[in-house]
Motif scaffolding. Structure first.
Motif, short mmCIF file in Angstrom:
data_model
loop_
_atom_site.label_atom_id
_atom_site.label_comp_id
_atom_site.label_asym_id
_atom_site.label_seq_id
_atom_site.Cartn_x
_atom_site.Cartn_y
_atom_site.Cartn_z
N ILE A 229 0.80 -1.22 0.00
CA ILE A 229 0.00 0.00 0.00
C ILE A 229 0.83 1.27 0.00
O ILE A 229 0.42 2.29 -0.56
N PHE A 230 2.03 1.22 0.57
CA PHE A 230 2.85 2.43 0.61
C PHE A 230 3.47 2.76 -0.76
O PHE A 230 3.66 3.93 -1.09
N LYS A 231 3.75 1.71 -1.55
CA LYS A 231 4.37 1.92 -2.86
C LYS A 231 3.34 2.09 -3.97
O LYS A 231 3.55 2.88 -4.90
N ASP A 232 2.25 1.31 -3.93
CA ASP A 232 1.32 1.38 -5.05
C ASP A 232 0.18 2.37 -4.83
O ASP A 232 -0.58 2.67 -5.75
N MET A 233 0.06 2.92 -3.62
CA MET A 233 -1.05 3.85 -3.35
C MET A 233 -0.58 5.10 -2.63
O MET A 233 -0.71 6.22 -3.13
N ALA A 234 -0.01 4.93 -1.44
CA ALA A 234 0.36 6.08 -0.61
C ALA A 234 1.54 6.86 -1.18
O ALA A 234 1.79 7.99 -0.74
N ILE A 235 2.25 6.31 -2.16
CA ILE A 235 3.39 7.02 -2.74
C ILE A 235 2.96 8.37 -3.31
O ILE A 235 3.71 9.34 -3.27
N HIS A 236 1.72 8.45 -3.82
CA HIS A 236 1.19 9.73 -4.31
C HIS A 236 1.10 10.74 -3.17
O HIS A 236 1.44 11.91 -3.33
N ASP A 237 0.61 10.29 -2.02
CA ASP A 237 0.43 11.19 -0.88
C ASP A 237 1.77 11.57 -0.27
O ASP A 237 1.95 12.70 0.20
N LEU A 238 2.70 10.63 -0.24
CA LEU A 238 4.03 10.93 0.26
C LEU A 238 4.68 12.01 -0.59
O LEU A 238 5.28 12.96 -0.07
N ASP A 239 4.57 11.86 -1.90
CA ASP A 239 5.12 12.89 -2.80
C ASP A 239 4.39 14.21 -2.61
O ASP A 239 5.02 15.28 -2.59
N MET A 240 3.07 14.17 -2.47
CA MET A 240 2.30 15.40 -2.32
C MET A 240 2.63 16.11 -1.01
O MET A 240 2.66 17.35 -0.95
N SER A 241 2.90 15.35 0.06
CA SER A 241 3.26 15.99 1.33
C SER A 241 4.54 16.80 1.17
O SER A 241 4.66 17.91 1.67
N ARG A 242 5.50 16.26 0.44
CA ARG A 242 6.76 16.95 0.17
C ARG A 242 6.53 18.13 -0.76
O ARG A 242 7.11 19.21 -0.59
N PHE A 243 5.68 17.94 -1.75
CA PHE A 243 5.37 18.97 -2.74
C PHE A 243 4.73 20.19 -2.08
O PHE A 243 5.07 21.34 -2.37
#
Length: 376
Positions: A78-92
């Motif tokens: 789930i962290f790689k195939d889904m939450a990776i978008h949110d992780l990137d967005m948090s940094r963005f």
């Protein structure tokens, strides 16, 4: 143009990036939420100072229904195939590099995946990210939201707050004695929800091709997001805060004994260390300047003899510590034991290596690992 993540592990990611560099091919990581008008508007307001400095970023990502088992199995979890978008967005949105992560996961809506290994067995997760600016981001993800595709963001700033709402097929609302609210449920498919984002993302990539500019979502962004996802998986399994340099040690990118073991690397330092896995052309001035930046971990514009030694090793040149000290001393203009980038280039040329500025032309607009925009 590659869907996120480029691969589910760093080894394969580096292979892909290195092949693109070898062939002079532009590589863009498809983190399409950066191009969504809603998220982009929040980012713009932050940059304009409308809500002041970010204090807290909150992101919510919930899919309408769980994917089939064959999608989850082998996909990295789930962290790689889904939450990776949110992780990137948090940094963005935060505009700062992450320093540590805490995550937890559970299986609540997809019992068929409960026996899978590692993060693949989770269908629900909560994540907290600490950033170099001292602020934090909170993320929750779930593979099932019966009411539709739930994608929201909220940023609390020193001057105010800004948030996005879910997207609906229409803006129509019903007011009656039994119901007040949107006439339509939120979109129930990501292709519908992010239709405009995909269009803007594609146009941005085409523009980078036509005008020979760096891809707008860089290899740096994709790599950092993947490392964040890997660290989140470790955190969920081991139930603890994870520093990102731990991932680099585990992957063999850096050697922990060479660092201060009791002190984690700074945000800027671990990102630079991660980029050492990207191959460099030892005859390219642009690549040599990038190598200098990678080993200038404190960003003071100078490197020491031990750092030079590591840089030379990365470039395929082995020298003893004593030899490196002598090489540094010969180009060290102010005799303080440190050299700047121009002195580093002079040192490299003294080894008999050719530095050809013409070799840079194939790459200077392909990769932007150190572009200020890409970094934020």
């Amino acid at each position: 143009f590659c869907e996120k993540p480029i691969a589910t592990n760093l080894e394969e990611t580096f292979k892909a990036v290195n092949l693109c560099r070898e062939k002079g091919v532009k590589l863009m990581t498809a983190l399409q939420r950066r191009f969504d008008p809603n998220f982009a508007r929040v980012r713009q307001s932050i940059q304009n100072g409308d809500i002041g400095e970010p204090i807290l970023v909150k992101l919510c990502s919930r899919d309408p229904a769980p994917p089939p088992l064959k999608y989850v199995k082998g996909g990295g979890g789930i962290f790689k195939d889904m939450a990776i978008h949110d992780l990137d967005m948090s940094r963005f949105l935060m505009g700062s590099e992450p320093v540590a992560i805490m995550a937890s996961g559970s299986c609540t809506v997809s019992p068929e995946i409960a026996e899978l290994d590692g993060p693949e067995k989770y269908d629900t997760a909560s994540i907290m990210v600490k950033f170099a600016n001292g602020r934090e981001a909170l993320i929750d993800v779930c593979r099932q939201a019966p009411y539709g595709y739930d994608q929201r963001a909220e940023v609390l700033g020193t001057k105010g707050m800004m948030q996005t709402d879910n997207m609906h097929p229409s803006t129509a609302r019903i007011f009656s004695d039994k119901f007040v609210g949107s006439a339509d449920m939120p979109y129930d498919f990501f292709m519908s929800r992010y239709k405009e984002a995909y269009k803007q993302e594609t146009m941005a990539f085409v523009d980078s091709l036509v005008n020979d500019t760096p891809a707008p979502c860089s290899g740096r962004d994709g790599l950092v997001a993947l490392i964040m996802a890997i660290a989140a998986g470790i955190s969920a399994e081991e139930r603890r805060w994870v520093q990102f340099d731990e991932v680099l040690v585990a992957e063999g990118i850096i050697n922990k004994p060479a660092l201060a073991p009791e002190r984690p690397m700074s945000a800027e330092a671990w990102v630079k260390a991660a980029l050492r896995g990207i191959e460099r052309d030892p005859n390219s001035e642009t690549d040599l300047r990038e190598v200098f930046i990678l080993f200038d971990l404190d960003s003071d514009g100078e490197v020491t003899a031990p750092e030079v030694s590591e840089a030379l090793t990365l470039l395929g040149l082995s020298r003893t510590p004593e030899q490196v000290k002598e090489m540094v001393a010969k180009v060290d203009g102010n005799k303080d034991g440190k050299i700047d980038v121009e002195e580093f280039l002079k040192l490299w040329k003294s080894t008999g290596s050719l530095v050809d500025s013409q070799r840079d032309s194939a790459f200077k607009n392909v990769f932007a690992f150190f572009d200020p925009v890409a970094r934020n």
